[in-house]
Design an enzyme around this catalytic site. Structure first.
Site, PDB file in Angstrom:
ATOM      1  N   ARG A  66       0.855  -1.214   0.000  1.00  0.00           N
ATOM      2  CA  ARG A  66       0.000   0.000   0.000  1.00  0.00           C
ATOM      3  C   ARG A  66       0.884   1.255   0.000  1.00  0.00           C
ATOM      4  O   ARG A  66       0.577   2.251  -0.653  1.00  0.00           O
ATOM      5  CB  ARG A  66      -0.929  -0.018   1.215  1.00  0.00           C
ATOM      6  CG  ARG A  66      -2.056  -1.029   1.086  1.00  0.00           C
ATOM      7  CD  ARG A  66      -2.989  -0.993   2.261  1.00  0.00           C
ATOM      8  NE  ARG A  66      -3.624   0.322   2.383  1.00  0.00           N
ATOM      9  CZ  ARG A  66      -4.220   0.727   3.507  1.00  0.00           C
ATOM     10  NH1 ARG A  66      -4.201  -0.054   4.592  1.00  0.00           N
ATOM     11  NH2 ARG A  66      -4.805   1.898   3.574  1.00  0.00           N
ATOM     12  N   GLN A 100      -9.150  10.156   7.573  1.00  0.00           N
ATOM     13  CA  GLN A 100      -8.993   8.737   7.931  1.00  0.00           C
ATOM     14  C   GLN A 100      -7.939   8.091   7.022  1.00  0.00           C
ATOM     15  O   GLN A 100      -7.553   6.951   7.225  1.00  0.00           O
ATOM     16  CB  GLN A 100     -10.324   7.996   7.776  1.00  0.00           C
ATOM     17  CG  GLN A 100     -11.442   8.546   8.635  1.00  0.00           C
ATOM     18  CD  GLN A 100     -12.775   7.952   8.275  1.00  0.00           C
ATOM     19  OE1 GLN A 100     -13.240   6.970   8.870  1.00  0.00           O
ATOM     20  NE2 GLN A 100     -13.435   8.530   7.279  1.00  0.00           N
ATOM     21  N   ASN A 101      -7.525   8.852   6.018  1.00  0.00           N
ATOM     22  CA  ASN A 101      -6.611   8.295   5.023  1.00  0.00           C
ATOM     23  C   ASN A 101      -5.178   8.292   5.540  1.00  0.00           C
ATOM     24  O   ASN A 101      -4.773   9.184   6.283  1.00  0.00           O
ATOM     25  CB  ASN A 101      -6.696   9.096   3.711  1.00  0.00           C
ATOM     26  CG  ASN A 101      -8.088   9.017   3.097  1.00  0.00           C
ATOM     27  OD1 ASN A 101      -8.885   8.155   3.469  1.00  0.00           O
ATOM     28  ND2 ASN A 101      -8.392   9.927   2.194  1.00  0.00           N
ATOM     29  N   ASP A 103      -2.612   7.703   3.261  1.00  0.00           N
ATOM     30  CA  ASP A 103      -1.821   7.698   2.024  1.00  0.00           C
ATOM     31  C   ASP A 103      -0.935   8.930   1.839  1.00  0.00           C
ATOM     32  O   ASP A 103      -0.140   8.987   0.906  1.00  0.00           O
ATOM     33  CB  ASP A 103      -2.760   7.517   0.796  1.00  0.00           C
ATOM     34  CG  ASP A 103      -3.845   8.601   0.722  1.00  0.00           C
ATOM     35  OD1 ASP A 103      -4.962   8.295   0.270  1.00  0.00           O
ATOM     36  OD2 ASP A 103      -3.584   9.750   1.137  1.00  0.00           O
ATOM     37  N   HIS A 118      -6.149   7.946  11.620  1.00  0.00           N
ATOM     38  CA  HIS A 118      -5.856   6.508  11.507  1.00  0.00           C
ATOM     39  C   HIS A 118      -4.391   6.240  11.220  1.00  0.00           C
ATOM     40  O   HIS A 118      -4.025   5.114  10.897  1.00  0.00           O
ATOM     41  CB  HIS A 118      -6.748   5.864  10.433  1.00  0.00           C
ATOM     42  CG  HIS A 118      -8.170   5.744  10.880  1.00  0.00           C
ATOM     43  ND1 HIS A 118      -9.198   5.438  10.040  1.00  0.00           N
ATOM     44  CD2 HIS A 118      -8.737   5.932  12.097  1.00  0.00           C
ATOM     45  CE1 HIS A 118     -10.342   5.409  10.712  1.00  0.00           C
ATOM     46  NE2 HIS A 118     -10.091   5.728  11.969  1.00  0.00           N
ATOM     47  N   GLY A 191     -16.150  11.505   0.858  1.00  0.00           N
ATOM     48  CA  GLY A 191     -15.603  10.203   0.461  1.00  0.00           C
ATOM     49  C   GLY A 191     -15.440   9.215   1.598  1.00  0.00           C
ATOM     50  O   GLY A 191     -14.423   8.525   1.677  1.00  0.00           O
ATOM     51  N   THR A 192     -16.457   9.150   2.468  1.00  0.00           N
ATOM     52  CA  THR A 192     -16.352   8.180   3.559  1.00  0.00           C
ATOM     53  C   THR A 192     -17.697   7.486   3.758  1.00  0.00           C
ATOM     54  O   THR A 192     -18.756   8.089   3.651  1.00  0.00           O
ATOM     55  CB  THR A 192     -15.886   8.832   4.880  1.00  0.00           C
ATOM     56  OG1 THR A 192     -15.808   7.821   5.903  1.00  0.00           O
ATOM     57  CG2 THR A 192     -16.796   9.965   5.320  1.00  0.00           C
ATOM     58  N   SER A 193     -17.610   6.183   4.059  1.00  0.00           N
ATOM     59  CA  SER A 193     -18.840   5.388   4.203  1.00  0.00           C
ATOM     60  C   SER A 193     -19.456   5.556   5.589  1.00  0.00           C
ATOM     61  O   SER A 193     -20.527   5.028   5.873  1.00  0.00           O
ATOM     62  CB  SER A 193     -18.529   3.901   3.969  1.00  0.00           C
ATOM     63  OG  SER A 193     -17.578   3.477   4.948  1.00  0.00           O
ATOM     64  N   GLU A 219     -21.826   7.688  -3.406  1.00  0.00           N
ATOM     65  CA  GLU A 219     -23.154   7.085  -3.163  1.00  0.00           C
ATOM     66  C   GLU A 219     -23.640   7.505  -1.781  1.00  0.00           C
ATOM     67  O   GLU A 219     -22.881   8.022  -0.979  1.00  0.00           O
ATOM     68  CB  GLU A 219     -23.019   5.557  -3.166  1.00  0.00           C
ATOM     69  CG  GLU A 219     -22.660   4.948  -4.488  1.00  0.00           C
ATOM     70  CD  GLU A 219     -21.875   3.633  -4.290  1.00  0.00           C
ATOM     71  OE1 GLU A 219     -21.455   3.059  -5.270  1.00  0.00           O
ATOM     72  OE2 GLU A 219     -21.663   3.231  -3.125  1.00  0.00           O
TER      73      GLU A 219
HETATM   74  N1  APR Z   1     -15.652  10.553  -4.803  1.00  0.00           N
HETATM   75  C1  APR Z   1     -16.373  10.623  -3.650  1.00  0.00           C
HETATM   76  N2  APR Z   1     -16.687   9.537  -2.899  1.00  0.00           N
HETATM   77  C2  APR Z   1     -16.242   8.333  -3.340  1.00  0.00           C
HETATM   78  C3  APR Z   1     -15.481   8.182  -4.535  1.00  0.00           C
HETATM   79  C4  APR Z   1     -15.195   9.357  -5.270  1.00  0.00           C
HETATM   80  N3  APR Z   1     -14.499   9.299  -6.428  1.00  0.00           N
HETATM   81  N4  APR Z   1     -15.216   6.839  -4.707  1.00  0.00           N
HETATM   82  C5  APR Z   1     -15.769   6.208  -3.650  1.00  0.00           C
HETATM   83  N5  APR Z   1     -16.393   7.088  -2.843  1.00  0.00           N
HETATM   84  C6  APR Z   1     -17.104   6.833  -1.582  1.00  0.00           C
HETATM   85  C7  APR Z   1     -17.814   5.501  -1.534  1.00  0.00           C
HETATM   86  O1  APR Z   1     -19.149   5.646  -2.004  1.00  0.00           O
HETATM   87  C8  APR Z   1     -17.772   5.172  -0.035  1.00  0.00           C
HETATM   88  O2  APR Z   1     -18.940   5.660   0.633  1.00  0.00           O
HETATM   89  O3  APR Z   1     -16.118   6.783  -0.583  1.00  0.00           O
HETATM   90  C9  APR Z   1     -16.551   5.913   0.476  1.00  0.00           C
HETATM   91  C10 APR Z   1     -15.397   4.993   0.827  1.00  0.00           C
HETATM   92  O4  APR Z   1     -15.806   4.232   1.949  1.00  0.00           O
HETATM   93  P1  APR Z   1     -14.766   3.193   2.604  1.00  0.00           P
HETATM   94  O5  APR Z   1     -14.164   2.358   1.515  1.00  0.00           O
HETATM   95  O6  APR Z   1     -15.491   2.535   3.723  1.00  0.00           O
HETATM   96  O7  APR Z   1     -13.581   4.098   3.165  1.00  0.00           O
HETATM   97  P2  APR Z   1     -13.567   4.941   4.516  1.00  0.00           P
HETATM   98  O8  APR Z   1     -14.915   5.514   4.809  1.00  0.00           O
HETATM   99  O9  APR Z   1     -12.433   5.881   4.405  1.00  0.00           O
HETATM  100  O10 APR Z   1     -13.211   3.818   5.620  1.00  0.00           O
HETATM  101  C11 APR Z   1     -13.024   4.277   6.938  1.00  0.00           C
HETATM  102  O11 APR Z   1     -12.280   2.055   7.569  1.00  0.00           O
HETATM  103  O12 APR Z   1     -11.085   0.210   6.950  1.00  0.00           O
HETATM  104  C12 APR Z   1     -11.075   1.331   7.761  1.00  0.00           C
HETATM  105  O13 APR Z   1      -9.201   2.466   8.574  1.00  0.00           O
HETATM  106  C13 APR Z   1      -9.915   2.232   7.408  1.00  0.00           C
HETATM  107  O14 APR Z   1      -9.859   4.638   7.370  1.00  0.00           O
HETATM  108  C14 APR Z   1     -10.587   3.505   6.928  1.00  0.00           C
HETATM  109  C15 APR Z   1     -11.954   3.439   7.596  1.00  0.00           C
END
Ligand code: APR
Ligand code: ZN
Length: 246
Positions: A66, A100-101, A103, A118, A191-193, A219
């Site tokens: 990563r 939370q990123n 990178d 994180h 950009g977070t779920s 979404e």
């Molecule tokens: N633009 C905006 N949103 C986007 C895009 C984009 N191009 N691509 C994806 N997404 C959204 C998705 O719809 C989703 O809701 O970004 C979100 C990503 O969600 P996750 O993959 O769950 O990532 P995240 O919310 O950062 O996860 C939180 O979980 O696994 C742990 O520690 C890890 O920091 C991470 C934490």
């Protein structure tokens, strides 16, 4: 589509919360989208203290890969719009980026006030809680995928400076984030779920404060109903149009 910019005043107090979605258009896989990291890897093996104890080499290979990927990609217009917003607020406003990123793309795009709740792919720390060695940057270890680096201070295994499932956030970073949110006029999540606590609950601190809550996401996530405004789309496309200075 006409998208009026968010009316952010230069003296506003703003907190941005970002997740993996803001780095998606830089080419970094998110976690829970289809084909995401957690579909390709068993979380319990690569992102928990138990997994590290049972197979540290596998964990180091996971994070080495990563880190390698993150160092090959570049910030996208969404990251740059976030750092431009920080500049826009620099003289009279208040700005905090809670990410939370891990990178490093926000920092490479020029963001200064970053609370990396994180951790970071580019930092390691000693796995022994008694050790005084503290954080060291990865560059200090010319690590090959097979080796697990050892602490120069006490000889214990070094571990990625990442908050794993079942672990607490750094208390100083967490309280700085909570303080900033409890004092903001605008809370913007990008950009977070909203799947992982305690960060998933940060929007409720903003709501309790009476702040404006805005979500920019591809979404509708599970906690979308916590936001007064929702903009669906790609952050690299929407943020330069929504944020001043972008
Ligand atoms: N633009 C905006 N949103 C986007 C895009 C984009 N191009 N691509 C994806 N997404 C959204 C998705 O719809 C989703 O809701 O970004 C979100 C990503 O969600 P996750 O993959 O769950 O990532 P995240 O919310 O950062 O996860 C939180 O979980 O696994 C742990 O520690 C890890 O920091 C991470 C934490
Ligand atoms: Zn040590």
């Amino acid at each position: 589509m006409n998208l009026p910019p968010l009316d952010i005043r230069p003296d506003s107090s703003v907190v941005l919360l970002t997740g993996a979605g803001i780095s998606a258009e830089s080419g970094i896989a998110t976690f829970r989208d289809s084909g995401g990291l957690w579909e390709q890897h068993d979380v319990s093996q690569v992102a928990t203290p138990e997994g590290f104890r049972s197979n540290p080499g596998l964990v180091w290979r996971f994070y080495s890969e990563r880190r390698r990927q993150a160092s090959l990609v570049h910030p996208n217009p969404g990251h740059f719009a976030v750092s431009a917003l920080e500049q826009f607020l620099a003289s009279r406003g208040r700005f905090t980026l809670v990410t939370q990123n891990v990178d490093g793309l926000h920092q490479r795009a020029g963001s200064q006030r970053v609370l990396a709740v994180h951790g970071s792919l580019f930092k390691t720390r000693c796995s022994s809680s008694e050790c005084a060695q503290g954080l060291c940057s990865w560059e200090d270890h010319s690590l090959h995928f097979q080796d697990v680096p050892l602490c120069p201070g006490c000889g214990s295994m070094l571990r990625p400076d990442i908050v794993w499932f079942g672990e607490y956030l750094d208390p100083a970073i967490e309280s700085a984030a909570r303080e900033a949110i409890a004092d903001c006029d605008l809370f913007l999540a990008i950009g977070t779920s909203g799947a992982v606590w305690p960060v998933a609950g940060y929007v409720d601190i903003a709501l309790a404060r009476g702040a404006r809550t805005v979500l920019v996401n591809l979404e509708l996530p599970a906690n979308a109903n916590r936001f007064a405004e929702v903009h669906l789309g790609k952050s690299a496309d929407l943020l330069p149009r929504l944020l001043p200075g972008g």
